[in-house]
Scaffold this active site. Structure first.
Site, mmCIF file in Angstrom:
data_model
loop_
_atom_site.group_PDB
_atom_site.id
_atom_site.type_symbol
_atom_site.label_atom_id
_atom_site.label_comp_id
_atom_site.label_asym_id
_atom_site.label_seq_id
_atom_site.Cartn_x
_atom_site.Cartn_y
_atom_site.Cartn_z
ATOM 1 N N SER A 109 0.817 -1.204 0.000
ATOM 2 C CA SER A 109 0.000 0.000 0.000
ATOM 3 C C SER A 109 0.854 1.258 0.000
ATOM 4 C CB SER A 109 -0.959 -0.049 1.192
ATOM 5 O OG SER A 109 -1.999 0.878 1.052
ATOM 6 N N ASP A 253 -2.024 6.116 -4.105
ATOM 7 C CA ASP A 253 -0.901 5.355 -3.558
ATOM 8 C C ASP A 253 -0.615 4.170 -4.484
ATOM 9 O OD1 ASP A 253 -3.200 3.920 -2.913
ATOM 10 O OD2 ASP A 253 -2.459 3.287 -0.950
ATOM 11 N N ASP A 255 -1.181 1.002 -4.615
ATOM 12 C CA ASP A 255 -2.193 -0.010 -4.952
ATOM 13 C C ASP A 255 -3.560 0.603 -5.223
ATOM 14 O OD1 ASP A 255 -2.564 0.605 -2.212
ATOM 15 O OD2 ASP A 255 -3.568 -1.315 -1.858
ATOM 16 N N ASP A 257 -5.874 2.409 -3.615
ATOM 17 C CA ASP A 257 -7.055 2.423 -2.752
ATOM 18 C C ASP A 257 -7.128 3.696 -1.901
ATOM 19 O OD1 ASP A 257 -5.076 1.891 -0.862
ATOM 20 O OD2 ASP A 257 -6.011 0.062 -0.084
#
Length: 465
Positions: A109, A253, A255, A257
């Site tokens: 993340s 970011d 990933d 999310d």
């Protein structure tokens, strides 16, 4: 403390010693535990093989961890739907569409490039519960694995179409109006932090008729700045938005999310206000309840009440937000770190959903992004942390702070949250890093910072005793 096992998954730094870091051995061990957990959850009468969806962000260690995890699941006799380079929300929507039994996202993340992680999903494409995570940790520690014989190995099915499928799913949402957005001829700068967001966000925008200026959109895993989308890391895009005379900027970011906006004047819209703005639009069309976590701004409560809904706060952690959203039939929710959870799409933080709804909201208004931000209740946050060392007793700190402020409104659902009349502080041990997080909010930045400094000094005094 660089291998962290929590309800957020298994997260660690690459290299080093087994059990202390996310080494190849640890990746195999926890993939084995997850696969074993899925197998143990199935009835003995089941004939078909299990199926798991896997995707990864663009970080440098991704291909190595990806190969280890995929081949471990094959060794357990589990079929793998391999999405390759992907995003967390893309994997989440793929799991139910593929009728899979679970999913794994390989991403740390917002953590820097030396980190990676296994984020684990159930058959709904949602994060596992704390209880399920605990069972997987037990399986891992006992190494209670039973691998398949040569005639029963799993197979890999590669499917690289899911980022496009994800975009289609978002564009088909009833509250997304790509035609209205296209007519406005928006110009937007995108910072994809050289991960998969650099592909999927520009593609979504272009399909909505938006002119895209790309910044750090090459998915090579070499993050050009700290990948957490905070003000102190985003000087480049703030400058470029002004230089390009763009309507606003988008930052995600690695990933995809977490979502942050840069206003047209080059100032941060505020990660906390991503959810506030999107919720304002959604609630104006479909009134209802909202949920965010205890570390999120009071502004969502204010906006929800403006639309005659009820707001509630959960413990920090996406799985906790989702659980409370389900029990309160929340129309929209998420986390103040820029995480939008919109059940009409799926129960997971999704920057694509956030971008599409925000653009539709903006297209319906005759205001700049800076003017939109100014129209919302004004709160200011200070986000701080104290690095943990083995000798620091976190529980003792929280007990001491609870006792000190016993005369105030206190919640101990998740760490300690102290609500004062016009400001609040939330203290909790992070699920993802060896730190205590200290979040404060107040009507001015100076007040939020002053409250944070006071609390930090009080914690240091407790540690020193």
């Amino acid at each position: 403390m660089t291998l962290i096992k929590s309800i957020s998954g298994i997260r660690g730094t690459i290299g080093g010693k087994v059990g202390d870091n996310l080494t190849p051995v640890d990746a195999v061990k926890f993939a084995s535990a997850y696969g074993t957990f899925l197998k143990n959850s199935q009835p003995a009468t089941r004939k078909s093989r299990l199926k798991v969806v896997i995707g990864r962000d663009a970080r440098i260690s991704g291909p190595m961890i990806h190969n280890l995890v995929v081949n471990t699941l094959i060794g357990l006799g589990i079929d793998v739907i391999d999405l390759g380079l992907s995003t967390t929300p893309t994997v989440e929507i793929a799991v139910p569409l593929e009728k899979a039994d679970g999913g794994i996202i390989l991403t740390a993340s917002h953590n820097p490039k030396q980190w990676n992680a296994l984020k684990l999903l159930n058959a709904k494409g949602e994060f596992l519960s704390g209880a399920e995570g605990a069972v997987i940790l037990e399986i891992a520690e006992a190494e209670a694995f039973d691998f398949s014989d040569v005639d029963s190995l799993g197979e890999v099915i590669v499917n690289d179409a899911y980022m496009d499928i994800h975009i289609d799913e978002v564009l088909n949402l009833p509250l997304v109006d790509a035609e209205a957005v296209s007519k406005r001829k928006f110009k937007v700068v995108v910072d994809g932090v050289n991960s998969s967001g650099g592909i999927i966000i520009p593609n979504l925008l272009e399909q909505m008729g938006v002119e895209v200026v790309k910044l750090y959109c090459e998915p090579n895993g070499h993050f050009p700045h700290n990948p957490e989308p905070l003000k102190e890391h985003l000087g480049d895009i703030c400058e470029l938005v002004v230089k390009e005379k763009a309507d606003f900027g988008i930052v995600v970011d690695p990933d995809v999310d977490r979502l942050a906006f840069i206003s047209n004047d080059g100032e941060m819209f505020g990660e906390e206000y991503t959810l506030v703005a999107v919720a304002d639009y959604v609630l104006s069309k479909t009134p209802g309840n909202t949920v965010s976590n205890m570390s999120s701004s009071r502004a969502l409560r204010d906006i929800t009440e403006k639309h005659n809904g009820k707001y509630q706060a959960s413990a920090v952690g996406e799985v906790n937000v989702v659980e409370l959203m389900k029990s309160t039939n929340a129309i929209i929710g998420g986390e103040g770190n820029g995480g939008i959870i919109y059940p009409e799409s799926h129960y997971g933080r999704d920057s694509l959903v956030g971008v599409a709804l925000f653009l539709t909201h903006l297209a319906s208004l005759d205001v700049t992004v800076a003017e939109l931000r100014a129209s919302y209740p004004q709160y200011y946050m200070s986000k701080n942390k104290i690095e943990l060392t083995p000798e620091i007793d976190v529980d003792a700190i929280l007990v001491a702070m609870t006792a000190k402020y016993a005369h105030e409104q206190i919640s101990t659902i998740d760490g300690v949250k102290i609500d004062f009349a016009t400001e609040w502080v939330h203290l909790r041990k992070s699920n993802t890093e060896p730190i205590i997080r200290i979040y404060t909010e107040a009507p001015t930045q100076q007040a939020a910072d002053a409250l944070a400094l006071r609390i930090i000094d009080e914690i240091k005094a407790v540690i020193a005793k």
